[in-house]
Write an enzyme that holds these catalytic residues in place. Structure first.
Site, PDB file in Angstrom:
ATOM      1  N   LYS A  86       0.835  -1.203   0.000  1.00 47.15           N
ATOM      2  CA  LYS A  86       0.000   0.000   0.000  1.00 47.15           C
ATOM      3  C   LYS A  86       0.871   1.255   0.000  1.00 47.15           C
ATOM      4  O   LYS A  86       1.897   1.309   0.692  1.00 47.15           O
ATOM      5  CB  LYS A  86      -0.905  -0.042   1.249  1.00 47.15           C
ATOM      6  CG  LYS A  86      -1.981   1.031   1.314  1.00 47.15           C
ATOM      7  CD  LYS A  86      -2.851   0.840   2.567  1.00 47.15           C
ATOM      8  CE  LYS A  86      -4.004   1.813   2.659  1.00 47.15           C
ATOM      9  NZ  LYS A  86      -4.869   1.569   3.840  1.00 47.15           N
ATOM     10  N   SER A 161      -9.897   1.374   2.645  1.00 50.78           N
ATOM     11  CA  SER A 161      -9.027   2.232   1.878  1.00 50.78           C
ATOM     12  C   SER A 161      -7.949   1.473   1.091  1.00 50.78           C
ATOM     13  O   SER A 161      -7.422   2.004   0.122  1.00 50.78           O
ATOM     14  CB  SER A 161      -8.331   3.247   2.791  1.00 50.78           C
ATOM     15  OG  SER A 161      -7.521   2.603   3.752  1.00 50.78           O
ATOM     16  N   SER A 185     -10.137  -1.243   6.780  1.00 49.53           N
ATOM     17  CA  SER A 185      -9.532  -1.064   5.457  1.00 49.53           C
ATOM     18  C   SER A 185      -8.746  -2.237   4.902  1.00 49.53           C
ATOM     19  O   SER A 185      -8.296  -2.182   3.757  1.00 49.53           O
ATOM     20  CB  SER A 185      -8.631   0.167   5.450  1.00 49.53           C
ATOM     21  OG  SER A 185      -9.419   1.319   5.343  1.00 49.53           O
TER      22      SER A 185
HETATM   23  N1  GLN Z   1     -13.442   3.445   6.038  1.00 49.47           N
HETATM   24  C1  GLN Z   1     -12.939   3.824   7.329  1.00 49.47           C
HETATM   25  C2  GLN Z   1     -12.551   5.280   7.293  1.00 49.47           C
HETATM   26  O1  GLN Z   1     -12.813   5.899   6.330  1.00 49.47           O
HETATM   27  C3  GLN Z   1     -11.787   2.959   7.715  1.00 49.47           C
HETATM   28  C4  GLN Z   1     -10.545   3.322   7.006  1.00 49.47           C
HETATM   29  C5  GLN Z   1      -9.375   2.492   7.415  1.00 49.47           C
HETATM   30  O2  GLN Z   1      -9.502   1.429   8.006  1.00 49.47           O
HETATM   31  N2  GLN Z   1      -8.213   3.004   7.106  1.00 49.47           N
HETATM   32  O3  GLN Z   1     -11.987   5.817   8.193  1.00 49.47           O
END
Ligand code: GLN
Length: 493
Positions: A86, A161, A185
């Protein structure tokens, strides 16, 4: 028949076919063949590199150049099977932009410990993967570099994400990948792309060199084609790190899973996370997976996590609060992008942040700054932390009766690009089932439980802190019995 828009192998010469068939192996199988002298690591590297370079899903933000693969130690346990990483992991001399314009062109002077651990174990860096900006999002649509497309259906999101990592593994352009999970995510994109994603216990993997979102929640973990690969990759990246004082490593080495039944395993089904708001097709697949678990000998009983429905509200105070502090460092001086602004220093700071951050990041900074401001701190941040404690206590109580808690990973299958961008709350609801585990710091794995509307559905299994070995074993038994085929191009669209 091929799924909508996915690229699949066409006509090929015999030698092309043999190298292509190496690309269909799981990473563990590729490692075994390399170590047995039946597969050339350099050929595998070049095969994946070419595929990643030809990616059509916008899964990557950077792909390694052609040429010789990085040199390996003679007995590196991961054999040279390369890994996609990532974007938010710092990688020395390689763009690390966390999906943000404000880090455009940023070349870190060092590499994140987890990535270094993988390289040392024999998994060299293949590519960097696309993500929502600073990991804020559930679809990759918040990336400054454009959204990633879901290999199962290119009109849909891959989740987020870490959507680039999930799409890369599902499309077969990377053998395996790593991402981060702050509130879902890893698990949610793994579910939406039909692959395996593990969020480890907080502290199992070093956060050193991960561009921070919410430091009390961020945790790195693997995306893989199956559970065995997840154990292999997780085992190589985990460990205590003197550079991260919150890392504690693991109580026992990660074992490759081997369990084929679930006799004596007690599964709790929290009613709060398995009812309202979950799509019927997702629920049907979830109940199908519970039937499989029963057939394997597990007991399946309802359980209660009374505070879990409040997890999302607590998360959307705690995570933005921590983010507002972590993102204060992007001022146009130290990293990446600087706005071309006339005037004084303060003006340069504010212009850089105004132009460099996207709308969702700005929303979170404002929310977090407000929640931490004097006079409101106790009412918002303090209260959210109390809810977090209750959520952890709910899980502690559940472990007295159950080995694991199971839920659907995500309330829906992959949704259409653009469907939720105008409505942040509906986007946030994606992580309804994933956020409680993040707040409690406990591990959760998502494995495919089947299809709904031709799209993958994820099953989440969560366990007590540091139960990864047992969790991987249970997931392995279920995966084997469910028999899901994680290659989108082999499914009838
Ligand atoms: N979708 C969640 C957020 O927008 C989790 C994101 C994540 O786990 N990085 O914060």
């Amino acid at each position: 028949m091929r799924p909508r828009g996915s690229s699949a192998p066409g006509a090929a010469s015999p030698s092309e076919r043999s190298s292509r068939s190496a690309l269909t192996l799981t990473a563990a199988a590729a490692v075994a063949r390399i170590r047995a002298g039946e597969l050339d690591a350099a050929e595998l590297w070049e095969g994946y590199r070419a595929r990643a370079a030809a990616d059509e899903h916008n899964a990557y933000t950077w792909v390694a150049d052609g040429g010789d693969p990085p040199a390996l130690g003679a007995d590196a346990p991961l054999g040279g099977v390369p890994v996609a990483v990532k974007d938010l992991f710092c990688t020395e001399g390689v763009p690390s932009q966390a999906g943000s314009k404000i880090l455009e062109g940023y070349l870190p002077p060092y590499t994140a410990t987890s990535v270094e651990n993988l390289a040392r174990a024999g998994a060299p860096l293949l590519a960097k993967t696309n993500q929502d900006e600073f990991a804020m999002g559930s679809s990759t649509e918040n990336s400054a570099y454009g959204p990633t497309l879901n290999p199962w259906d290119v009109t849909r999101v891959p989740g987020g994400s870490s959507g680039g990592s999930a799409a890369a593994v599902a499309a077969g352009s990377a053998p395996w990948a790593i991402g981060t999970d702050t509130g879902g995510s890893i698990r949610q994109p793994a579910a939406l792309c039909g692959i395996v994603g593990l969020k480890p216990t907080y502290g199992a993997v070093s956060r050193y060199g991960m561009i921070a979102f919410a430091s009390s929640l961020d945790q790195a973990g693997p995306f893989t084609r199956d559970v065995t690969d997840a154990a292999l990759l997780f085992g190589a990246m985990a460990g205590q790190d003197p550079c991260d004082s919150t890392s504690v490593g693991l109580p026992a080495p990660v074992a490759l899973p081997s369990r084929t039944d679930l006799r004596g395993v007690r599964l709790g089904v929290p009613e709060e996370l398995t009812g309202e708001g979950i799509e019927p097709g997702v629920l049907a697949s979830f109940h199908g997976a519970l039937d499989v678990a029963r057939e394997l000998g597990a007991s399946v009983e309802p359980c209660k996590l009374p505070h879990a429905p409040h997890a999302l509200s607590a998360y959307y105070l705690i995570a933005p609060a921590e983010a507002s502090s972590n993102l204060a460092r992007y001022d146009g001086v130290r990293y990446g992008f600087r706005a071309d602004a006339a005037g004084d220093l303060l003006h340069m700071y504010t212009e850089t942040r105004a132009q460099g951050f996207g709308a969702e990041v700005k929303r979170r900074i404002m929310l977090g700054t407000y929640a931490l401001s004097s006079g409101y701190y106790d009412a918002y941040y303090g209260r959210a932390q109390k809810v977090r404690t209750r959520i952890r206590e709910d899980f502690d109580a559940a472990w007295e009766r159950f080995d694991f808690v199971v839920t659907p990973t995500s309330p829906t299958v992959a949704f259409a690009l653009g469907a939720k961008t105008a409505d942040p709350l509906s986007m946030y609801l994606n992580d309804f089932c994933a956020v409680p585990m993040s707040l409690a710091g406990i591990p959760g794995i998502s494995i495919p439980s089947g299809l709904s509307e031709g799209l993958p559905v994820g099953l989440q299994i969560a366990g007590p802190a540091f139960s990864e070995n047992a969790l991987l074993d249970a997931a392995f038994a279920l995966e084997r019995a469910i028999g899901f085929d994680a290659a989108p191009w082999r499914h009838v669209a």
